[in-house]
Design a protein around this motif. Structure first.
Motif, PDB file in Angstrom:
ATOM      1  N   PRO A 120       0.809  -1.221   0.000  1.00  0.00           N
ATOM      2  CA  PRO A 120       0.000   0.000   0.000  1.00  0.00           C
ATOM      3  C   PRO A 120       0.842   1.270   0.000  1.00  0.00           C
ATOM      4  N   ALA A 121       2.058   1.216   0.538  1.00  0.00           N
ATOM      5  CA  ALA A 121       2.912   2.406   0.561  1.00  0.00           C
ATOM      6  C   ALA A 121       3.357   2.821  -0.836  1.00  0.00           C
ATOM      7  N   LEU A 122       3.265   1.909  -1.807  1.00  0.00           N
ATOM      8  CA  LEU A 122       3.674   2.210  -3.186  1.00  0.00           C
ATOM      9  C   LEU A 122       2.503   2.621  -4.075  1.00  0.00           C
ATOM     10  N   LEU A 123       1.325   2.733  -3.492  1.00  0.00           N
ATOM     11  CA  LEU A 123       0.126   2.943  -4.290  1.00  0.00           C
ATOM     12  C   LEU A 123       0.217   4.194  -5.156  1.00  0.00           C
ATOM     13  N   ALA A 124       0.632   5.322  -4.588  1.00  0.00           N
ATOM     14  CA  ALA A 124       0.693   6.574  -5.357  1.00  0.00           C
ATOM     15  C   ALA A 124       1.674   6.451  -6.516  1.00  0.00           C
ATOM     16  N   GLU A 125       2.824   5.839  -6.265  1.00  0.00           N
ATOM     17  CA  GLU A 125       3.827   5.676  -7.322  1.00  0.00           C
ATOM     18  C   GLU A 125       3.308   4.814  -8.470  1.00  0.00           C
ATOM     19  N   VAL A 126       2.663   3.701  -8.120  1.00  0.00           N
ATOM     20  CA  VAL A 126       2.179   2.796  -9.160  1.00  0.00           C
ATOM     21  C   VAL A 126       1.029   3.432  -9.934  1.00  0.00           C
ATOM     22  N   ARG A 127       0.168   4.171  -9.258  1.00  0.00           N
ATOM     23  CA  ARG A 127      -0.923   4.849  -9.956  1.00  0.00           C
ATOM     24  C   ARG A 127      -0.401   5.830 -11.001  1.00  0.00           C
ATOM     25  N   ARG A 129       2.173   5.459 -12.763  1.00  0.00           N
ATOM     26  CA  ARG A 129       2.810   4.750 -13.868  1.00  0.00           C
ATOM     27  C   ARG A 129       1.836   3.982 -14.757  1.00  0.00           C
ATOM     28  N   LEU A 130       0.666   3.632 -14.225  1.00  0.00           N
ATOM     29  CA  LEU A 130      -0.246   2.774 -14.972  1.00  0.00           C
ATOM     30  C   LEU A 130      -1.458   3.541 -15.466  1.00  0.00           C
ATOM     31  N   ARG A 131      -2.052   3.024 -16.528  1.00  0.00           N
ATOM     32  CA  ARG A 131      -3.190   3.707 -17.156  1.00  0.00           C
ATOM     33  C   ARG A 131      -4.526   3.090 -16.763  1.00  0.00           C
ATOM     34  N   VAL A 132      -4.511   2.158 -15.827  1.00  0.00           N
ATOM     35  CA  VAL A 132      -5.751   1.517 -15.367  1.00  0.00           C
ATOM     36  C   VAL A 132      -5.917   1.810 -13.877  1.00  0.00           C
ATOM     37  N   PRO A 133      -7.123   1.634 -13.338  1.00  0.00           N
ATOM     38  CA  PRO A 133      -7.305   1.845 -11.900  1.00  0.00           C
ATOM     39  C   PRO A 133      -6.390   0.930 -11.079  1.00  0.00           C
ATOM     40  N   VAL A 134      -5.754   1.496 -10.065  1.00  0.00           N
ATOM     41  CA  VAL A 134      -4.865   0.745  -9.178  1.00  0.00           C
ATOM     42  C   VAL A 134      -5.324   0.975  -7.750  1.00  0.00           C
ATOM     43  N   ARG A 135      -5.526  -0.100  -7.014  1.00  0.00           N
ATOM     44  CA  ARG A 135      -5.970   0.004  -5.625  1.00  0.00           C
ATOM     45  C   ARG A 135      -5.209  -0.998  -4.767  1.00  0.00           C
ATOM     46  N   CYS A 136      -5.303  -0.795  -3.471  1.00  0.00           N
ATOM     47  CA  CYS A 136      -4.799  -1.759  -2.504  1.00  0.00           C
ATOM     48  C   CYS A 136      -5.923  -2.011  -1.518  1.00  0.00           C
ATOM     49  N   LEU A 137      -6.430  -3.246  -1.481  1.00  0.00           N
ATOM     50  CA  LEU A 137      -7.586  -3.595  -0.663  1.00  0.00           C
ATOM     51  C   LEU A 137      -7.248  -4.814   0.199  1.00  0.00           C
ATOM     52  N   PRO A 138      -6.362  -4.634   1.165  1.00  0.00           N
ATOM     53  CA  PRO A 138      -5.925  -5.786   1.968  1.00  0.00           C
ATOM     54  C   PRO A 138      -7.059  -6.375   2.791  1.00  0.00           C
ATOM     55  N   PRO A 139      -7.038  -7.701   3.002  1.00  0.00           N
ATOM     56  CA  PRO A 139      -6.047  -8.659   2.477  1.00  0.00           C
ATOM     57  C   PRO A 139      -6.474  -9.318   1.169  1.00  0.00           C
ATOM     58  N   THR A 140      -7.085  -8.593   0.264  1.00  0.00           N
ATOM     59  CA  THR A 140      -7.581  -9.059  -1.040  1.00  0.00           C
ATOM     60  C   THR A 140      -8.358 -10.369  -0.876  1.00  0.00           C
ATOM     61  N   PHE A 141      -7.981 -11.415  -1.670  1.00  0.00           N
ATOM     62  CA  PHE A 141      -8.744 -12.671  -1.602  1.00  0.00           C
ATOM     63  C   PHE A 141      -8.140 -13.664  -0.619  1.00  0.00           C
ATOM     64  N   PHE A 142      -7.066 -13.285   0.067  1.00  0.00           N
ATOM     65  CA  PHE A 142      -6.391 -14.231   0.963  1.00  0.00           C
ATOM     66  C   PHE A 142      -7.223 -14.522   2.211  1.00  0.00           C
ATOM     67  N   ARG A 143      -7.027 -15.714   2.742  1.00  0.00           N
ATOM     68  CA  ARG A 143      -7.566 -16.123   4.033  1.00  0.00           C
ATOM     69  C   ARG A 143      -6.430 -16.788   4.812  1.00  0.00           C
ATOM     70  N   TYR A 144      -6.547 -16.791   6.143  1.00  0.00           N
ATOM     71  CA  TYR A 144      -5.456 -17.280   6.980  1.00  0.00           C
ATOM     72  C   TYR A 144      -5.984 -18.250   8.031  1.00  0.00           C
ATOM     73  N   PRO A 145      -5.146 -19.201   8.464  1.00  0.00           N
ATOM     74  CA  PRO A 145      -5.598 -20.193   9.449  1.00  0.00           C
ATOM     75  C   PRO A 145      -6.017 -19.541  10.766  1.00  0.00           C
ATOM     76  N   VAL A 146      -7.090 -20.045  11.330  1.00  0.00           N
ATOM     77  CA  VAL A 146      -7.586 -19.568  12.622  1.00  0.00           C
ATOM     78  C   VAL A 146      -7.002 -20.438  13.722  1.00  0.00           C
ATOM     79  N   ALA A 147      -6.659 -19.813  14.844  1.00  0.00           N
ATOM     80  CA  ALA A 147      -6.170 -20.554  16.007  1.00  0.00           C
ATOM     81  C   ALA A 147      -6.844 -20.004  17.261  1.00  0.00           C
TER      82      ALA A 147
END
Length: 296
Positions: A120-127, A129-147
């Motif tokens: 997410p800290a690179l979001l402004a830089e990448v936006r 450089r690219l011609r399409v929408p760029v976002r950071c939406l953590p944790p995207t599609f990831f899931r993590y083990p529950v304990a």
């Protein structure tokens, strides 16, 4: 039932990522009820695999990759994909000129939008450089083990992770903590996220050392295990997602001395530390993630 979304990635089948209407496709996958074996990294091969199953490639495509894979084994032929295309880019802090690599790939293989998984800290830089929408939406599609956290956790600061040649900052900090011996500290390595989650849950506090100013998997793994963590780094690494930095179960330290003082203070009050609420990771439903990521 035809899948509503295809996730193309380069790993083995990921149980925690699976949704009822998601089909995982990739070179390392075998054909299964929720997976599709693809013979080569091009959409023609994906479409051929779809045809074997009597499906059509007209649904959204989530393309999970990183600069290393974009150099070595890029997915080609994206113009042939009939549905929306979302590139989810990890590890944008690794390698030589990674943003240049991403930009050049998108020029050759257009996508409708880009998500940054760990940067997410690179979001402004990448936006810029690219011609399409760029976002950071953590944790995207990831899931993590529950304990389930232990009722009487070990009153130690736990660090889990490799100390190999590619992790000099992490190794330096761990060795310094061990040599100074000013706080109860344990270092361990694990072979899976499930094993790590079980280990986190046995301890009162976990140390997270991001390697390159990145919002890493460990950040969410520790949260999912229900344990407070100390991040050795700058809160700015969360970018615009200040709510992550300000969680009551997340503490920050930027120097060795600051880390030792913070940990000593937290471990000195074990009941208070154990009472800190650890809310689950802010997971996205797949349809909501796609809607947010593909918005103009």
């Amino acid at each position: 039932m035809a899948p509503s979304t295809v996730l193309f990635h380069y790993g083995t089948f990921q149980v925690l990522w699976q949704r009822p209407d998601l089909l995982q496709a990739g070179l390392a996958l075998a054909d299964g009820s929720n997976s599709l074996a693809v013979k080569s990294a091009d959409t023609e091969a994906v479409q051929q695999a779809f045809q074997r199953r009597g499906l059509t490639a007209a649904c959204p495509l989530i393309h999970y990759t990183d600069p290393f894979l974009l150099r070595s084994q890029p997915l080609r032929g994206l113009r042939q994909w009939q549905g929306p295309k979302l590139l989810v880019c990890g590890d944008l802090h690794h390698g030589e000129r990674p943003v240049d690599v991403l930009s050049a790939y998108l020029d050759a293989e257009p996508h409708d939008a880009v998500l940054l998984t760990f940067n997410p800290a690179l979001l402004a830089e990448v936006r810029q450089r690219l011609r399409v929408p760029v976002r950071c939406l953590p944790p995207t599609f990831f899931r993590y083990p529950v304990a389930v956290p232990a009722a009487q956790p070990r009153q130690e600061l736990l660090h889990v992770g490799s100390l190999g040649p590619h992790h000099p900052r992490r190794r330096e900090l761990v060795l310094a903590l061990q040599a100074r011996g000013r706080i109860p500290f344990r270092h361990a390595t694990t072979s899976s996220a499930e094993e790590a989650a079980a280990l986190y849950a046995q301890h009162a506090l976990v140390l997270n050392v991001p390697l390159n100013h990145d919002l890493n998997h460990r950040f969410f793994e520790v949260i999912a295990a229900g344990v407070p963590q100390v991040v050795f780094g700058d809160p700015a690494l969360v970018g615009e997602h200040r709510h992550l930095a300000e969680r009551p179960d997340v503490f920050w330290a930027s120097t060795l001395e600051e880390l030792e003082a913070l940990v000593a203070r937290l471990l000195a009050e074990p009941e208070r530390l154990r009472a800190i609420p650890v809310a689950p990771p802010p997971y996205w439903e797949l349809k909501d993630l796609l809607k947010a990521a593909l918005a103009p």
